[in-house]
Design a protein around this motif. Structure first.
Motif, short mmCIF file in Angstrom:
data_model
loop_
_atom_site.label_atom_id
_atom_site.label_comp_id
_atom_site.label_asym_id
_atom_site.label_seq_id
_atom_site.Cartn_x
_atom_site.Cartn_y
_atom_site.Cartn_z
N THR A 8 46.57 24.66 -5.13
CA THR A 8 46.37 25.44 -4.12
C THR A 8 46.92 26.92 -4.20
OG1 THR A 8 46.07 23.37 -3.15
CG2 THR A 8 46.28 25.30 -1.61
N ARG A 10 49.11 30.06 -2.76
CA ARG A 10 49.92 30.20 -1.54
C ARG A 10 49.30 30.14 -0.25
NH1 ARG A 10 52.44 35.45 -3.71
NH2 ARG A 10 51.66 35.88 -1.61
N PRO A 11 49.94 29.66 0.87
CA PRO A 11 49.22 29.80 2.20
C PRO A 11 48.79 30.95 2.67
CG PRO A 11 51.41 29.13 2.24
CD PRO A 11 51.18 29.10 0.77
N ASP A 12 49.63 32.10 2.19
CA ASP A 12 49.36 33.56 2.99
C ASP A 12 48.39 34.21 1.87
OD1 ASP A 12 51.80 33.53 1.08
OD2 ASP A 12 52.04 35.33 1.74
N PHE A 82 46.48 27.72 10.32
CA PHE A 82 47.13 26.57 10.43
C PHE A 82 47.41 26.10 12.14
CE2 PHE A 82 47.94 28.06 6.31
CZ PHE A 82 47.70 27.18 5.47
N ARG A 124 56.09 30.82 5.87
CA ARG A 124 55.77 30.00 5.12
C ARG A 124 56.16 28.52 5.17
NH1 ARG A 124 56.44 34.15 0.07
NH2 ARG A 124 54.60 35.30 -0.04
N VAL A 127 54.55 26.71 7.97
CA VAL A 127 52.81 26.10 7.60
C VAL A 127 53.16 24.94 6.76
CG1 VAL A 127 51.38 26.63 5.96
CG2 VAL A 127 51.69 28.45 7.66
#
Length: 130
Positions: A8, A10-12, A82, A124, A127
């Motif tokens: 996955t 990075r969430p950003d 999120f 981060r 999240v």
């Protein structure tokens, strides 16, 4: 990691891509849709929220407003993937233990590059559930 599993990003990552590739009016509209006009104006350090309308109409802001709002959009767009806009607004305005009890929106408005990196790190962590 299991064989064949896809890592996955990075969430950003997606939020960063949006923040750097969107036109400035799109950035302003996106930020307003997440955090509202007053908070967007606060981050931009403008007292008159009508400046928001001018930027959406494609006028160029003065000084460091554009990079500051692009970065704020990066953070807000990541968080809103999120959680709800209301939670994003509360996160921005609240004391944050990841930031030594500083307020993220103030760091976005008045902080330097190091402060912005800390805000991103805190977002981060939020999240990730930390």
């Amino acid at each position: 990691m299991a064989v064949g599993a896809i890592a996955t990003p990075r969430p950003d990552l997606e939020a960063h891509q949006k923040a750097v590739s969107a036109t400035f009016p799109q950035v302003v509209e996106g930020l307003v849709s997440i955090i509202g006009r007053k908070l967007t104006a606060y981050i931009a350090s403008v007292k008159d929220a009508r400046a928001i309308d001018r930027w959406i109409a494609n006028t160029t802001p003065q000084g460091e407003v554009e990079p500051r709002l692009r970065f704020a959009y990066h953070v807000a767009a990541m968080l809103v993937k999120f959680d709800s806009p209301a939670v994003v607004q509360a996160w921005l305005m609240g004391l944050n233990p990841e930031l030594n009890d500083r307020v993220p929106i103030s760091l976005l408005r008045d902080g330097d590059e190091i402060d912005r990196k800390e805000v991103l790190r805190a977002a981060r962590a939020f999240v990730a559930g930390g």
